[in-house]
Design an enzyme around this catalytic site. Structure first.
Site, PDB file in Angstrom:
ATOM      1  N   ASP A  50       2.937  -0.842  12.099  1.00  0.00           N
ATOM      2  CA  ASP A  50       3.124  -1.676  13.252  1.00  0.00           C
ATOM      3  C   ASP A  50       3.832  -2.223  12.551  1.00  0.00           C
ATOM      4  OD1 ASP A  50       2.159  -2.136   9.746  1.00  0.00           O
ATOM      5  OD2 ASP A  50       0.708  -3.419  10.058  1.00  0.00           O
TER       6      ASP A  50
ATOM      7  N   GLY B 240       1.238  -1.311  -0.023  1.00  0.00           N
ATOM      8  CA  GLY B 240       0.128  -0.561  -0.228  1.00  0.00           C
ATOM      9  C   GLY B 240       0.843   1.520  -0.044  1.00  0.00           C
TER      10      GLY B 240
ATOM     11  N   ARG C  45     -26.022  12.417  17.748  1.00  0.00           N
ATOM     12  CA  ARG C  45     -26.183  11.187  16.990  1.00  0.00           C
ATOM     13  C   ARG C  45     -24.940  10.797  17.712  1.00  0.00           C
ATOM     14  NH1 ARG C  45     -27.904  12.148  10.733  1.00  0.00           N
ATOM     15  NH2 ARG C  45     -30.041  12.128  11.334  1.00  0.00           N
TER      16      ARG C  45
ATOM     17  N   ARG D 299     -24.889   5.836  13.406  1.00  0.00           N
ATOM     18  CA  ARG D 299     -24.913   5.664  11.963  1.00  0.00           C
ATOM     19  C   ARG D 299     -23.182   5.585  11.693  1.00  0.00           C
ATOM     20  NH1 ARG D 299     -29.030   7.541  11.769  1.00  0.00           N
ATOM     21  NH2 ARG D 299     -30.367   8.719  10.435  1.00  0.00           N
TER      22      ARG D 299
HETATM   23  O1  F6P Z   1      -0.405   0.045   3.238  1.00  0.00           O
HETATM   24  C1  F6P Z   1      -1.804  -0.844   4.876  1.00  0.00           C
HETATM   25  C2  F6P Z   1      -3.374  -0.770   3.916  1.00  0.00           C
HETATM   26  O2  F6P Z   1      -3.554   0.781   3.910  1.00  0.00           O
HETATM   27  C3  F6P Z   1      -4.030  -0.969   5.619  1.00  0.00           C
HETATM   28  O3  F6P Z   1      -4.500  -0.242   6.409  1.00  0.00           O
HETATM   29  C4  F6P Z   1      -4.931  -1.689   5.033  1.00  0.00           C
HETATM   30  O4  F6P Z   1      -5.722  -2.793   5.777  1.00  0.00           O
HETATM   31  C5  F6P Z   1      -4.543  -1.994   3.809  1.00  0.00           C
HETATM   32  O5  F6P Z   1      -3.611  -1.681   3.155  1.00  0.00           O
HETATM   33  C6  F6P Z   1      -5.230  -2.171   2.627  1.00  0.00           C
HETATM   34  O6  F6P Z   1      -5.437  -2.401   0.907  1.00  0.00           O
HETATM   35  P1  F6P Z   1      -5.622  -2.061  -0.125  1.00  0.00           P
HETATM   36  O7  F6P Z   1      -5.040  -1.405  -0.630  1.00  0.00           O
HETATM   37  O8  F6P Z   1      -5.273  -3.724  -0.597  1.00  0.00           O
HETATM   38  O9  F6P Z   1      -6.789  -1.996  -0.078  1.00  0.00           O
END
Ligand code: F6P
Length: 347
Positions: free
Chosen positions: A155, A36, A188, A271
């Protein structure tokens, strides 16, 4: 949940392991971003390229993470390739999650591409999936790799903060403040889901920063009951309530939790809002740009000084080197003090 990489070492033993002399003779450093994207990755790429040029290394940009590595999507980079990117979100190198790199065959192809491109060391920027790939590859081929922590999730063991986390929590806080305005106007209860598949670190900080009623994170299982008690027996005169939820299987998605609350507490006007990928985009904060710049410089200097298969981090504002093996083995847990702060301040 982490997917283990295939081992399959026996299949690739015919590759010559690098001698210490070869390790010391790095001329061309490859750089890639994987997994990501996170805000600040561009600042890290810029720092790696400029530092490599400063120390007279050649630099090869690799597009689309390990996917591009396997396909040989290489191009030369110089000082000017990274002009005017420090303030941009995303990654100019593009990124991908590579299934093929999880296989022995994929990693063999990647190694062959590196040989063909005369790339003799790698700097990979990403999160734990990226590190798993780097650790396996570095070990199998005795290939020098330095990893930089680039993920909004924060993390990873071996650094106080990862590149992108500060921007992501600030993006989330801005959104939650807006949700609070409408929550307050309508009296809410909002369940707000933030990112962090295996970790509640985004949720806990944004929860404290946004003045949340409760924070539900994968790391602690009992806080759902505590929330129910609070809604049942706690103050009824609050004009708005924000409950933070970290995405993931535990303790359930915000939509599922919202459903339970609606059924158990029909008197609350509830919500659900899922913030999603907006947390990964946008201009990096100053903290992320500085972190990325410092780590990028340290990564090239680490290779120059003979470090390999380590992650560069920042602990107590000092550059640190953590073996990749260690950084992928351990899981970050939430400091209980953070949970106590949420509980006391949400009276
Ligand atoms: O890069 C980390 C992250 O944003 C996580 O927090 C999340 O679970 C995941 O990537 C989402 O990944 P994708 O890009 O596959 O939606």
């Amino acid at each position: 949940m982490h997917i283990a990489f295939e081992k399959g070492l026996s299949e690739i033993l015919h590759y010559q392991k690098r001698s210490s002399k070869e390790m010391a003779q790095i001329k061309n450093i490859g750089v890639l971003t994987s997994g990501g994207d996170s805000p600040g990755m561009n600042a890290a790429i810029r720092a790696v390229v400029r530092t490599a040029v400063y120390y007279d290394f050649e630099v090869t940009g690799i597009r689309r993470g390990y996917e591009g590595l396997i396909k040989g999507e290489f191009f030369p980079m110089d000082r000017k390739s990274v002009s005017n990117i420090i303030q941009r979100g995303g990654t100019i190198l593009k990124t991908a999650r590579s299934e093929q790199f999880r296989t022995v065959e994929g990693r063999k192809q990647a190694y062959e591409q590196l040989q063909k491109g005369n790339v003799d060391a790698l700097i990979t920027i990403g999160g734990d999936g990226t590190f798993r790939g780097a650790e396996t590859f570095g070990r199998e081929f005795n290939f020098p790799i330095i990893a930089l922590p680039g993920t909004i999730d924060n993390d990873l063991i071996g650094t106080d903060f990862t590149i992108g986390y500060d921007t992501a929590i600030n993006t989330a806080i801005e959104a939650i403040d807006k949700i609070r305005d409408t929550a307050e106007s309508h009296a809410r209860l909002f369940i707000v889901e933030v990112m962090g598949r295996d970790s509640g670190l985004i949720a806990i900080r944004t929860g404290i920063g946004a003045g949340a009623e409760a924070v539900l994170i994968p790391d602690t299982s009992s806080n759902m009951e505590a929330l129910f008690d609070r809604l049942k027996y706690g103050r009824k005169d609050k004009s708005s309530r924000i409950v933070m939820v970290a995405e993931g299987e535990e303790p359930g998605t915000a939509i599922e939790i919202g459903q339970v609350i609606k059924e158990k507490f029909p008197d609350y006007d509830t919500r659900v809002s899922v913030l999603g990928h907006i947390q990964r985009g946008g201009r990096p904060s100053c903290m992320d740009r500085v972190l990325a710049s410092r780590l990028g410089v340290a990564a090239v200097e680490a290779l120059k000084d003979g470090h390999y298969n380590e992650m560069i981090g920042l602990v107590h504002d000092q550059i640190t080197y953590t073996p990749l093996e260690k950084s992928i083995k351990h899981h970050i847990t939430i400091n209980p003090e953070f949970l106590k702060v949420v509980e006391i301040l949400s009276l």
